[in-house]
Design a protein around this motif. Structure first.
Motif, PDB file in Angstrom:
ATOM      1  N   ARG A 192       0.757  -1.110  -0.106  1.00 21.88           N
ATOM      2  CA  ARG A 192      -0.013   0.092  -0.190  1.00 21.88           C
ATOM      3  C   ARG A 192       0.767   1.270   0.098  1.00 21.88           C
ATOM      4  O   ARG A 192       0.206   2.241   0.545  1.00 21.88           O
ATOM      5  N   GLY A 193       1.926   1.070  -0.460  1.00 25.28           N
ATOM      6  CA  GLY A 193       2.946   2.311  -0.606  1.00 25.28           C
ATOM      7  C   GLY A 193       3.802   2.855   0.784  1.00 25.28           C
ATOM      8  O   GLY A 193       4.165   3.564   0.829  1.00 25.28           O
ATOM      9  N   GLY A 194       3.636   1.964   1.583  1.00 24.87           N
ATOM     10  CA  GLY A 194       4.663   1.885   2.853  1.00 24.87           C
ATOM     11  C   GLY A 194       5.960   2.007   2.662  1.00 24.87           C
ATOM     12  O   GLY A 194       6.608   1.228   1.542  1.00 24.87           O
ATOM     13  N   THR A 195       6.634   2.519   3.757  1.00 23.09           N
ATOM     14  CA  THR A 195       8.214   2.430   3.682  1.00 23.09           C
ATOM     15  C   THR A 195       8.580   0.871   3.858  1.00 23.09           C
ATOM     16  O   THR A 195       7.913   0.294   4.633  1.00 23.09           O
ATOM     17  N   VAL A 196       9.680   0.597   3.142  1.00 22.55           N
ATOM     18  CA  VAL A 196      10.065  -1.013   3.348  1.00 22.55           C
ATOM     19  C   VAL A 196      11.491  -0.581   3.259  1.00 22.55           C
ATOM     20  O   VAL A 196      12.291   0.131   2.625  1.00 22.55           O
ATOM     21  N   PHE A 197      12.203  -1.654   4.199  1.00 20.73           N
ATOM     22  CA  PHE A 197      13.648  -1.277   4.356  1.00 20.73           C
ATOM     23  C   PHE A 197      14.137  -2.688   4.914  1.00 20.73           C
ATOM     24  O   PHE A 197      13.513  -3.352   5.357  1.00 20.73           O
ATOM     25  N   SER A 198      15.455  -2.980   4.427  1.00 21.12           N
ATOM     26  CA  SER A 198      15.926  -4.161   4.725  1.00 21.12           C
ATOM     27  C   SER A 198      17.392  -4.192   5.057  1.00 21.12           C
ATOM     28  O   SER A 198      18.172  -3.630   4.210  1.00 21.12           O
ATOM     29  N   HIS A 199      17.790  -4.729   6.098  1.00 26.90           N
ATOM     30  CA  HIS A 199      19.272  -4.795   6.535  1.00 26.90           C
ATOM     31  C   HIS A 199      19.796  -5.955   6.132  1.00 26.90           C
ATOM     32  O   HIS A 199      19.363  -7.167   6.407  1.00 26.90           O
ATOM     33  N   VAL A 200      21.008  -6.189   5.442  1.00 29.45           N
ATOM     34  CA  VAL A 200      21.992  -7.259   5.182  1.00 29.45           C
ATOM     35  C   VAL A 200      23.132  -7.154   5.507  1.00 29.45           C
ATOM     36  O   VAL A 200      23.744  -6.333   5.235  1.00 29.45           O
ATOM     37  N   ARG A 201      23.730  -8.150   6.444  1.00 30.88           N
ATOM     38  CA  ARG A 201      25.070  -8.167   7.177  1.00 30.88           C
ATOM     39  C   ARG A 201      25.577  -9.460   7.008  1.00 30.88           C
ATOM     40  O   ARG A 201      25.051 -10.651   7.108  1.00 30.88           O
ATOM     41  N   PHE A 202      26.897  -9.483   6.283  1.00 34.56           N
ATOM     42  CA  PHE A 202      27.438 -10.639   5.938  1.00 34.56           C
ATOM     43  C   PHE A 202      28.973 -10.796   6.313  1.00 34.56           C
ATOM     44  O   PHE A 202      29.514  -9.600   6.022  1.00 34.56           O
ATOM     45  N   GLY A 203      29.417 -11.745   6.765  1.00 37.09           N
ATOM     46  CA  GLY A 203      30.926 -11.800   7.105  1.00 37.09           C
ATOM     47  C   GLY A 203      31.447 -13.032   7.720  1.00 37.09           C
ATOM     48  O   GLY A 203      30.494 -13.880   7.763  1.00 37.09           O
ATOM     49  N   PRO A 204      32.605 -13.416   8.254  1.00 33.83           N
ATOM     50  CA  PRO A 204      32.911 -14.802   9.050  1.00 33.83           C
ATOM     51  C   PRO A 204      32.169 -14.833  10.236  1.00 33.83           C
ATOM     52  O   PRO A 204      31.740 -15.855  10.666  1.00 33.83           O
ATOM     53  N   ARG A 205      31.879 -13.567  10.776  1.00 31.64           N
ATOM     54  CA  ARG A 205      30.930 -13.633  12.050  1.00 31.64           C
ATOM     55  C   ARG A 205      29.852 -12.288  12.253  1.00 31.64           C
ATOM     56  O   ARG A 205      30.490 -11.550  12.109  1.00 31.64           O
ATOM     57  N   VAL A 206      28.722 -12.624  12.355  1.00 32.57           N
ATOM     58  CA  VAL A 206      27.730 -11.573  12.422  1.00 32.57           C
ATOM     59  C   VAL A 206      26.894 -11.720  13.628  1.00 32.57           C
ATOM     60  O   VAL A 206      26.379 -12.672  13.862  1.00 32.57           O
TER      61      VAL A 206
END
Length: 314
Positions: free
Chosen positions: A67-81
């Motif tokens: 419905r047009g709302g805000t969307v966000f996504s955090h992506v974190r990657f590495g040997p240890r997160v």
């Protein structure tokens, strides 16, 4: 360089390459508006990182996405997160599918080394309209790409939506940005292509592959071309008279009635076949609310210049 696109800053520098083998994880923040494909971008990136054996954490918010709302996504990657969320000022890359959303999340980007890649697509929410009359001014971000460039290490403003439209599928704009992102992160091109192909619908593989290549090529051309001071598209001048016109694709309409219920002027209804239909064109102001809220892209609003204005211009 694609004539619909421009680069905001540091045209002579090389794209930053983040090494996920280092102790610190790589942080990528993807933001946009519901229906633009933010989640697809994050899933492709997370899957690619997992395939390399990295630990991946992903966090997303998409409550009113359709419905047009805000969307966000955090992506974190590495040997240890350890944490799934990116702290303010810690994002290595900020990918924005909408101009104002990109600016709103800019403080999350690393000031000295962060890379900002943003579609110049402007989705003006209804509450940003000072008046619903055609051509009225809007409360929308006025920052230019040049001003953004002064804030970050490396910034790109790309008209990904226009590029996707030229390929015949506006929804592929997020894959154009994936192509741009692929020049920043250290994953091989064949791996990117395989992962993108695995996540997009089979019938759209060809157009999405072309969109991905466009994004990669755009970065290469932008790096070798002159910088442009202002990449953000200029809004339609308030004094330009225009006539709103709705293009409704019957085959795509799912009879959800979102457009009918939320039209400020009550211009729309469902016909006998339960397809959205414009019944009061004289009341339509061209606010685009129906276009932005339609989850199936069945409505396109055109703002046609009025005949007297066109004649005067000639």
């Amino acid at each position: 360089m694609n004539e619909q696109s421009s680069i905001a800053v540091n045209a002579d520098s090389e794209p930053v390459a983040f090494n996920a083998a280092l102790a610190e994880p790589t942080n990528v923040l993807i933001v946009g508006v519901g229906g633009q494909g933010v989640i697809l971008v994050s899933k492709v990136l997370a899957s690619l990182a997992q395939a390399h054996g990295y630990e991946v954490k992903q966090s997303e918010v998409h409550g009113m996405a359709k419905r047009g709302g805000t969307v966000f996504s955090h992506v974190r990657f590495g040997p240890r997160v350890w944490s799934p969320t990116i702290a303010k000022g810690e994002a290595d890359v900020l990918i924005a599918l909408e101009w104002a959303e990109g600016l709103r999340w800019l403080p999350h980007l690393k000031r000295d080394t962060g890379v900002f890649i943003c579609d110049t697509k402007r989705i003006v929410p209804p509450f940003a309209c000072l008046s619903r009359r055609p051509g009225a001014p809007m409360r929308y971000s006025t920052e230019t790409a040049e001003q953004v460039a002064a804030y970050v290490s490396e910034a790109y403003a790309i008209d990904a939506t226009k590029m996707a439209e030229e390929l015949g599928n506006e929804r592929a704009a997020n894959v154009v940005l994936l192509g741009a992102l692929s020049t920043v992160l250290e994953f091989a091109l064949p791996e990117w292509e395989r992962t993108v192909t695995a996540f997009v619908p089979k019938k759209t593989i060809a157009v999405n592959s072309a969109a991905f290549e466009l994004g990669r090529n755009w970065i290469a051309e932008a790096k070798s071309g002159p910088a442009t001071a202002d990449a953000a598209p200029a809004p339609m001048p308030a004094h330009t008279p225009y006539q709103p016109r709705l293009e409704i694709t019957d085959a795509w309409c799912k009879s959800c009635e979102i457009c009918v219920k939320l039209c400020p002027e009550r211009c729309l209804t469902l016909n006998a076949d339960r397809i959205a239909t414009l019944v009061a064109p004289e009341k339509c102001t061209g606010c685009r609310l129906c276009e932005w809220l339609c989850p199936d892209f069945a409505i396109r609003v055109h703002l046609d210049p009025e005949a007297p204005a066109m004649e005067a211009a000639q």
